[in-house]
Write a protein that holds these residues in place. Structure first.
Motif, PDB file in Angstrom:
ATOM      1  N   SER A  89       0.842  -1.196   0.000  1.00  0.00           N
ATOM      2  CA  SER A  89       0.000   0.000   0.000  1.00  0.00           C
ATOM      3  C   SER A  89       0.876   1.246   0.000  1.00  0.00           C
ATOM      4  O   SER A  89       2.100   1.170   0.194  1.00  0.00           O
ATOM      5  N   SER A  90       0.249   2.398  -0.184  1.00  0.00           N
ATOM      6  CA  SER A  90       1.013   3.649  -0.178  1.00  0.00           C
ATOM      7  C   SER A  90       1.655   3.892   1.186  1.00  0.00           C
ATOM      8  O   SER A  90       2.798   4.363   1.277  1.00  0.00           O
ATOM      9  N   ILE A 131       2.648   6.385  -6.435  1.00  0.00           N
ATOM     10  CA  ILE A 131       2.393   7.798  -6.706  1.00  0.00           C
ATOM     11  C   ILE A 131       1.728   8.468  -5.508  1.00  0.00           C
ATOM     12  O   ILE A 131       2.087   9.581  -5.117  1.00  0.00           O
ATOM     13  N   GLU A 132       0.771   7.785  -4.904  1.00  0.00           N
ATOM     14  CA  GLU A 132       0.099   8.363  -3.736  1.00  0.00           C
ATOM     15  C   GLU A 132       1.034   8.481  -2.532  1.00  0.00           C
ATOM     16  O   GLU A 132       0.837   9.334  -1.659  1.00  0.00           O
ATOM     17  N   ILE A 169       2.195  16.895  -6.879  1.00  0.00           N
ATOM     18  CA  ILE A 169       3.211  17.949  -6.760  1.00  0.00           C
ATOM     19  C   ILE A 169       2.752  19.019  -5.781  1.00  0.00           C
ATOM     20  O   ILE A 169       3.535  19.488  -4.933  1.00  0.00           O
ATOM     21  N   LYS A 170       1.486  19.404  -5.860  1.00  0.00           N
ATOM     22  CA  LYS A 170       0.948  20.388  -4.908  1.00  0.00           C
ATOM     23  C   LYS A 170       1.041  19.869  -3.476  1.00  0.00           C
ATOM     24  O   LYS A 170       1.457  20.589  -2.555  1.00  0.00           O
ATOM     25  N   GLN A 171       0.662  18.616  -3.268  1.00  0.00           N
ATOM     26  CA  GLN A 171       0.703  18.041  -1.928  1.00  0.00           C
ATOM     27  C   GLN A 171       2.133  17.993  -1.391  1.00  0.00           C
ATOM     28  O   GLN A 171       2.384  18.325  -0.228  1.00  0.00           O
ATOM     29  N   ALA A 172       3.073  17.571  -2.238  1.00  0.00           N
ATOM     30  CA  ALA A 172       4.475  17.479  -1.810  1.00  0.00           C
ATOM     31  C   ALA A 172       5.011  18.846  -1.401  1.00  0.00           C
ATOM     32  O   ALA A 172       5.695  18.977  -0.374  1.00  0.00           O
TER      33      ALA A 172
END
Length: 457
Positions: A89-90, A131-132, A169-172
């Motif tokens: 899982s992530s 990715i998540e 990208i915004k979250q990072a």
């Protein structure tokens, strides 16, 4: 065989022109570490990485003392975690990233690349989980770099993946707001990603590579600048054909020096030698800038009219010189134009000579793409995705590698300065046309079909 003139020239490169070996990167295949048990998987990857790269730093230091050429960065690339970590899982993949970071820290290497997903034609369950996991993984670690390939000339452009990457990208960036969005600076989105590139943040070891391999990334923008200035001083009537030849010959000498060091390190580690990536990778220091090469050739500034034409010539001459000097040139091998990592390019962006639109045009003929570009923090995720889509289209249609490393700096607007430190440097936040607007185009999703150029069989 090197003659006396070649030896003297190389010594000058080292002593006066900022020549270093930008990176020695050990690529390690982790496919034999696959397990459905998380603790077993973490133990296996940690053990294999520390076994194969345990003497990397010591070997590089030994070669530095022997030849006097600094190895600026020691790095590791691994099999794409989206593949070898597919069962998890992530949340579990964040734990994997922390394990990788621990191994890198204990070995003393600067970065480890390969927190990677290859999704140009679709996303598997493992790819989606990876990715998540990216924002949290890059926030909780210091040395992990991540890349996602969302397009290729043979497959087309995966717009679903691009839409997702805008949000990631915004979250990072938001998770590392206190550091101007640093996590986003360690994340790059690719079209036509190479399997053997030793440079970060895009390095990973392709499935078709050996079990372990040593590759090197040479740099030397200061060397190219000095060579052009010397040639112009000796012949003020020098034309562009002669300038291209000077760049080509200089690139050949850089390649030979890089391959010599790389093969020595590979021999010490008892590993096969991979490739030389002869990319003009700048640093934030004066006299080590790709932008200064543009000024040396007579352009008023990086980004001024004529810059795209010269960049195409520079990129081509570098590749020709490398191909002449070695049968094992790979990776990207051209000219990087990262805004925050190059002092002169950052200055052009700050004073308005270089716009995001002009930079995008130049990426059609450079070695990578929109690299280390800070944009306003209020740029919407959809607009970030749209910028990425434009950059991917350039790569897909031109059958070349392109990439986007965009940093939406939280709380900052166009003209503000972001500071990341080290090789990541600092630079201005560049304006994005209509950046805060919605963009329904990218919401349509699906896949932009591969172009007719893909039918080459």
């Amino acid at each position: 065989m090197l003659n006396e003139k070649d030896i003297i020239s190389t010594l000058m490169m080292v002593r006066e022109q900022n020549l270093d070996l930008r990176t020695v990167t050990v690529g390690i295949n982790l496919t034999d570490c696959v397990s459905h048990d998380l603790e077993t998987f973490k133990r296996k990857i940690y053990d294999k990485i520390t076994r194969y790269a345990g003497q990397l730093v010591a070997s590089c230091n030994r070669i530095e003392r022997r030849y006097g050429i600094e190895v600026a960065n020691k790095r590791i690339s691994i099999s794409p975690i989206g593949v070898v970590g597919a069962p998890f899982s992530s949340e579990q993949l964040v734990e994997v990233a922390v394990t990788l970071d621990k191994a890198a820290h204990e070995l003393g290497v600067d970065f480890i690349g390969g927190f990677t997903a290859l999704v140009e034609k679709g996303m598997s369950k493992g790819d989606q989980a990876l990715i998540e996991a990216i924002p949290q993984a890059l926030t909780e670690t210091q040395r992990i770099c991540s890349s996602v390939n969302v397009a290729s000339t043979r497959a087309g452009i995966n717009m679903d993946a691009i839409l997702k990457m805008g949000k990631i990208i915004k979250q990072a960036a938001e998770l590392t707001a206190d550091d101007d969005g640093l996590a986003a600076a360690k994340l790059v989105v690719f079209a036509n990603i190479p399997q053997d590139v030793p440079f970060m943040a895009g390095a990973y070891l392709g499935i078709g590579e050996a079990d372990a391999v040593v590759s090197v990334g040479v740099s030397g923008p200061g060397v190219v600048k000095a060579a052009l200035e010397k040639a112009l001083a000796e012949d003020e009537n020098m034309d562009l054909s002669r300038a291209a030849d000077v760049i080509k010959q200089t690139a050949a000498r850089l390649t030979r020096a890089g391959e010599l060091v790389g093969r020595e390190v590979a021999q010490l580690l008892n590993l096969p030698f991979g490739i030389v990536d002869l990319s003009l990778a700048p640093t934030p220091n004066r006299n080590d800038s790709v932008g200064e090469i543009f000024e040396a050739i007579g352009l008023p500034a990086f980004g001024a009219p004529g810059s795209t034409a010269f960049l195409s010539m520079l990129n081509d001459a570098v590749k020709k010189g490398g191909a002449f000097a070695s049968s094992h040139v790979g990776g990207l091998s051209g000219a990087f134009i990262p805004v925050c990592e190059d002092l002169t390019i950052a200055e052009s962006a700050a004073n308005g000579t270089l716009s995001l639109e002009k930079l995008e045009a130049m990426t059609a003929v450079c070695s990578v793409g929109l690299d280390m570009v800070a944009i306003p923090g209020d740029t919407s995720a959809e607009m970030i995705s749209a910028i990425i889509a434009d950059e991917m289209a350039i790569g897909v249609i031109n059958k070349k590698t392109t990439a986007a490393r965009l940093i939406p700096a939280p709380g900052k607007k166009a003209g503000d300065i972001v500071r990341f430190g080290g090789l990541l440097g600092e630079g201005p936040v560049m304006a994005v046309n209509m950046g805060s607007h919605e963009n329904r185009f990218v919401r349509l999703g699906g896949r932009i079909p591969a172009p007719i150029q893909s039918l080459v069989n």
